[in-house]
Scaffold this motif. Sequence first.
Motif, short mmCIF file in Angstrom:
data_model
loop_
_atom_site.label_atom_id
_atom_site.label_comp_id
_atom_site.label_asym_id
_atom_site.label_seq_id
_atom_site.Cartn_x
_atom_site.Cartn_y
_atom_site.Cartn_z
N GLN A 94 0.85 -1.19 0.00
CA GLN A 94 0.00 0.00 0.00
C GLN A 94 0.89 1.25 0.00
N TRP A 95 0.50 2.25 -0.81
CA TRP A 95 1.27 3.48 -0.87
C TRP A 95 0.88 4.42 0.28
N TYR A 96 1.90 5.01 0.94
CA TYR A 96 1.70 5.98 2.01
C TYR A 96 2.49 7.25 1.68
N ASN A 97 1.92 8.39 2.09
CA ASN A 97 2.70 9.63 2.03
C ASN A 97 3.72 9.63 3.15
N MET A 98 4.96 9.94 2.84
CA MET A 98 5.99 9.97 3.87
C MET A 98 5.72 11.06 4.90
N SER A 99 4.86 12.02 4.55
CA SER A 99 4.54 13.09 5.50
C SER A 99 3.75 12.58 6.71
N VAL A 100 3.30 11.33 6.69
CA VAL A 100 2.59 10.80 7.87
C VAL A 100 3.52 10.72 9.07
N PHE A 101 4.84 10.65 8.82
CA PHE A 101 5.80 10.67 9.93
C PHE A 101 6.88 11.73 9.75
N ASP A 102 6.93 12.40 8.56
CA ASP A 102 7.96 13.40 8.31
C ASP A 102 7.38 14.50 7.41
N SER A 103 6.96 15.60 8.04
CA SER A 103 6.31 16.69 7.29
C SER A 103 7.26 17.37 6.31
N SER A 104 8.58 17.19 6.49
CA SER A 104 9.53 17.84 5.58
C SER A 104 9.52 17.21 4.19
N MET A 105 8.92 16.02 4.05
CA MET A 105 8.86 15.34 2.77
C MET A 105 7.61 15.70 1.98
N LYS A 106 6.99 16.81 2.35
CA LYS A 106 5.85 17.36 1.62
C LYS A 106 6.03 18.87 1.54
N ALA A 107 5.83 19.44 0.37
CA ALA A 107 6.02 20.88 0.22
C ALA A 107 5.06 21.42 -0.84
N THR A 108 4.83 22.71 -0.78
CA THR A 108 3.95 23.38 -1.75
C THR A 108 4.73 24.49 -2.44
N LEU A 109 4.66 24.51 -3.77
CA LEU A 109 5.31 25.54 -4.57
C LEU A 109 4.26 26.43 -5.20
N ASN A 110 4.47 27.73 -5.13
CA ASN A 110 3.61 28.69 -5.81
C ASN A 110 4.34 29.11 -7.09
N ILE A 111 3.83 28.71 -8.25
CA ILE A 111 4.57 28.89 -9.48
C ILE A 111 3.83 29.81 -10.47
N SER A 112 4.54 30.24 -11.49
CA SER A 112 3.96 31.07 -12.55
C SER A 112 3.22 30.19 -13.55
N ASP A 113 2.38 30.83 -14.35
CA ASP A 113 1.60 30.08 -15.34
C ASP A 113 2.52 29.41 -16.36
N GLN A 114 2.23 28.15 -16.64
CA GLN A 114 2.95 27.34 -17.63
C GLN A 114 4.34 26.91 -17.18
N SER A 115 4.72 27.20 -15.94
CA SER A 115 6.00 26.70 -15.44
C SER A 115 5.92 25.19 -15.22
N ARG A 116 7.07 24.56 -15.10
CA ARG A 116 7.15 23.14 -14.81
C ARG A 116 7.84 22.94 -13.47
N ILE A 117 7.63 21.77 -12.88
CA ILE A 117 8.26 21.45 -11.60
C ILE A 117 9.18 20.26 -11.77
N LEU A 118 10.42 20.45 -11.33
CA LEU A 118 11.38 19.35 -11.26
C LEU A 118 11.56 19.02 -9.78
N ALA A 119 11.18 17.79 -9.38
CA ALA A 119 11.31 17.37 -7.98
C ALA A 119 12.23 16.15 -7.91
N GLU A 120 13.12 16.15 -6.94
CA GLU A 120 14.09 15.07 -6.77
C GLU A 120 14.13 14.65 -5.30
#
Length: 205
Positions: A94-120
């Motif tokens: 079963q898939w779990y969000n890691m934020s259930v025990f570590d909030s640092s593994m979840k983040a929110t980005l406020n981006i411009s229109d048509q931008s892309r997100i690279l997450a690693e």
Amino acid sequence: MKMKYQMTEPKRKAILLPVVIAIIVGLISGLVGAYLFAIPGPQGPQGNQGVQGLTGETGPTGEPGLNGTNTIQQMIVSQNLTAINIDTTYTEAQWYNMSVFDSSMKATLNISDQSRILAEFATTISLSSSGIWFRIVVDNQYFSAECRASTSPNMDIPIYVKILTGSLSAGQHTIEVQFYRVNGITLIRDRSIYMTELPAEVPAA
């Protein structure tokens, strides 16, 4: 009887004077004639201009390289240097969000229109007859490739996964790291997530 003729001085001068005068007059006449011939005459009309040759073809222009002003809009790094055990608390398969025990593994980005997100996401895990999967999710719509690690006996393994989205709408977008427990108990050690906003994708020519 031999006769001796001797020219007197006045007669000699009388003969030489016209000769000298003639030479001087000749020289002056020559100089005047040379000067008259040397004066340029009026300039003639200008000839027609020749036809201009064809302009050579312009060589192909290479694609412009990216520059630092438009390649990265913003970058956020979130890191946690603690260790956590993924054990039987989390149901297998079963898939779990890691934020259930570590909030640092979840983040929110406020981006411009048509931008892309690279997450690693990068971490090191310690396996003991266990198995686990990781992936990155953006807005619960975009999913990265999955990285699975399993082993027996004990082993430390580095994990790295990433995702590059297509162009997104302006506003907030949520990035989360998820895990999927296969079996056993896995220790997750130092972990980091890197989130970068890139400009809109340029269509191919």
